[in-house]
Design an enzyme around this catalytic site. Structure first.
Site, PDB file in Angstrom:
ATOM      1  NE  ARG A   1      -1.292   2.511   2.836  1.00 47.11           N
ATOM      2  CZ  ARG A   1      -0.686   3.604   3.284  1.00 47.11           C
ATOM      3  NH1 ARG A   1      -0.475   4.657   2.502  1.00 47.11           N
ATOM      4  NH2 ARG A   1      -0.246   3.660   4.533  1.00 47.11           N
ATOM      5  CG  ASP A   2       3.401   4.357   2.792  1.00 49.60           C
ATOM      6  OD1 ASP A   2       3.555   5.137   1.843  1.00 49.60           O
ATOM      7  OD2 ASP A   2       3.479   4.723   3.981  1.00 49.60           O
TER       8      ASP A   2
ATOM      9  CG  HIS B   1       2.534   6.631  -1.969  1.00 51.26           C
ATOM     10  ND1 HIS B   1       1.670   7.466  -2.637  1.00 51.26           N
ATOM     11  CD2 HIS B   1       2.006   6.470  -0.730  1.00 51.26           C
ATOM     12  CE1 HIS B   1       0.660   7.795  -1.829  1.00 51.26           C
ATOM     13  NE2 HIS B   1       0.838   7.198  -0.670  1.00 51.26           N
TER      14      HIS B   1
ATOM     15  CB  SER C   1       2.444  12.119   6.878  1.00 48.71           C
ATOM     16  OG  SER C   1       1.368  11.559   7.593  1.00 48.71           O
TER      17      SER C   1
ATOM     18  CG  HIS D   1       2.912   4.909   9.016  1.00 46.92           C
ATOM     19  ND1 HIS D   1       2.519   3.860   8.202  1.00 46.92           N
ATOM     20  CD2 HIS D   1       3.425   5.843   8.174  1.00 46.92           C
ATOM     21  CE1 HIS D   1       2.782   4.146   6.937  1.00 46.92           C
ATOM     22  NE2 HIS D   1       3.332   5.347   6.887  1.00 46.92           N
TER      23      HIS D   1
ATOM     24  CG  HIS E   1       7.220   8.115   6.038  1.00 40.68           C
ATOM     25  ND1 HIS E   1       7.366   7.514   4.812  1.00 40.68           N
ATOM     26  CD2 HIS E   1       5.905   8.017   6.345  1.00 40.68           C
ATOM     27  CE1 HIS E   1       6.187   7.089   4.386  1.00 40.68           C
ATOM     28  NE2 HIS E   1       5.280   7.371   5.294  1.00 40.68           N
TER      29      HIS E   1
END
Lengths: 348, 348
Positions: free
Chosen positions: A13-14, A17, A168, A195, A197
């Site tokens: 899913r991510d 991108h 994010s 989550h 990054h």
């Protein structure tokens, strides 16, 4: 009873991108098999922006939501199939109900960190149908711990079984993770997740720090596969769980194998940092801004890092991409004026 | 007066490992200019194994030590020129004295973490000549904090102005950094440094943790350029210093520019992790073992990760590469025997 750690693998899913949502059926099947073998708790699948997001504006996916979900579901036995739903992209009748018919086991409903109220309808509806549902707070570095407690509290009230803080912009430091996750764990009754990054090179330590602060869900992707600087790599999170002797269902060699599988099959570029992704993390700007910032930088001759730092000062969020042009033009004009002292001298 | 943080940029020395010591004059000049502009305190230059190491056994460098040092020195004004000297590879008359004639400002004399006594001759000699000299303890994760204090104490006694703990295997966790660096800072009178590798995805946080524990020297390379999983990236360390507001001479945008320059010119592959580099970090095995382990794995049909974990249990160090074959053969034989329960089942 201690809460058992859940690993949510968002490679399909991510990670979508990173390939403009072009993951196909064969790659999804192969990776889902590897993720099942690795023992991930949840495998999140879909367009990078979730259910119903395939569009000219954010990118047309190679195959439909139903095809992606079907390909993954066929490989899963013990791992649950998850989807992301962002109200606005995803609607109940058109997207959510058909997804549940594909065998989705849990839905994560996401909203900007100060707008949890937009998740009310979907969370309550899914909950009433007996579907496992979690809430996601996007760009969560922008809100105070107190604000996050309030917003996560709304999601809990609607019926979410967990709330996940999304970094994010890749802007969290371990201290911020400890503070915000710790506060949510203390104040809420449901499970808390994180989550990460990797814009500041801290995705792994932030994931481990979240667990130590009481989080019981962490999101990962194979090789950090995701937009820009990428996510917390499943293989490195698994290695650190092993070294730190933190109990989880995920298997070390299985996670290493899954990451190798992803790299062999569809990870065209292992995510790394460059000046722009790092400046994005420092500024706390959504990583989706990186590409348009690079374009504006070339067009107007302004330093992309200065554009990002200024966007950070203005606290822009996704949807405000027009601001990029305005900032780039202002910086270029300023640079052209030779007698103006460099406005960012203090920062460089 | 607080001790000022020194950034030692080893892109043109440790990074040379990543290109089989083939960095040439033009690349060295270009990067040295970028490092000077970024404000690094020391730029370390040379063959990956340091002065005098160019050889069939560990790799023939593209150009001589004198040519490398001359190319770098011509670009430096405020940054110091550093070299690595490992007794055995480097000898005083043949290597060290000519290097000093090239304008070397400081020498780092390295030895395995339990063999500081082999650095005595070089450190005392350099010190008597008035040259700045530091000691490096290699594979320092293998020794207890107490042992490291003892060994670093020897280097201090010989006249070293600092001792740097090398995480040659990328095996440190932040807790280990805090304990070992903290102990050295407390017990020694000289400056303490830390040199990270990224096998567990912790190079950045380990560098920041070392500083918080009192280290005043951290080693970095552009994009983490180095063998295997690479080093702590200069651009990410600089970003974290900026975010954490830790004072240093290095400039954020200068560090970002230096890393971009390195990537454009000579970083063929930005270091990333795979199963083998991660297993190497978990096992605490010197990263130079990765390539021969991959070869032995293919030749004998044993899992390279199992080979590394077993090598870790045997606590092998550089020079014991023959053990790889022995372990690979034993694992392959065991695997061939179908009725033998997998010896490593607990680990996977």
């Amino acid at each position: 009873m201690s809460v058992k750690l859940q690993i949510c693998d968002s490679t399909l899913r991510d990670g979508n991108h990173a390939v403009a949502h072009q993951l196909g059926r064969a790659d999804i099947s192969a990776y889902a098999r590897a993720a099942e073998a690795a023992g991930v708790d949840v495998l999140e699948v879909g367009h990078g922006n979730g259910l119903g997001a395939s569009s000219i504006q954010v990118g047309i996916a190679a195959i439909s939501d139903a095809e992606m979900l079907g390909a993954a579901k066929a490989e899963l036995r013990n791992s649950r199939l998850g989807v992301l739903s962002i109200p606005g992209f995803a609607s109940v009748e058109r997207d959510l109900k058909p997804a549940l018919d594909c065998g989705v086991d849990e839905v994560r409903v996401g909203a900007h960190c100060t707008e949890a109220d937009v998740t009310r309808q979907q969370i309550t509806m899914l909950r009433s149908m007996g579907v496992r549902v979690k809430g996601l707070l996007l760009m969560s570095h922008m809100a105070s711990a107190g604000k996050l407690v309030e917003q996560a509290g709304l999601m809990q009230e609607y019926g979410a079984e967990a709330v996940v803080l999304m970094d994010s912009a890749g802007a969290y430091t371990p201290e911020m993770v400890r503070e915000k996750v710790g506060e949510l764990v203390e104040k809420l009754d449901i499970a808390i997740g994180f989550h990460a990054h990797n814009n500041l090179g801290l995705s792994v330590i932030n994931s481990i720090t979240a667990i130590r602060a009481g989080a019981s869900i962490v999101d990962v992707t194979a090789r950090g596969f995701g937009a820009g600087a990428g996510n917390a790599p499943i293989e490195l999170v698994a290695a650190n769980l092993h070294v730190e002797q933190i109990e989880a269902r995920i298997k070390l060699f299985g996670a290493l194998d899954a990451a190798d599988t992803a790299e062999e099959r569809f990870v065209k570029h292992v995510p790394t940092n460059d000046s722009v992704t790092i400046a994005s993390g420092i500024a706390g700007v959504f990583s989706g801004f990186a590409a348009p910032v690079r374009r504006a930088s070339r067009r107007f001759g302004a330093d992309p890092r200065e554009i990002l730092l200024e966007l950070g000062r203005r606290r822009v969020v996704a949807g405000q991409e027009d601001t990029i042009i305005e900032v780039a033009m202002a910086l270029a004009a300023e640079r052209a004026s030779a007698d103006v002292t460099h406005a960012f001298a203090d920062h460089i």
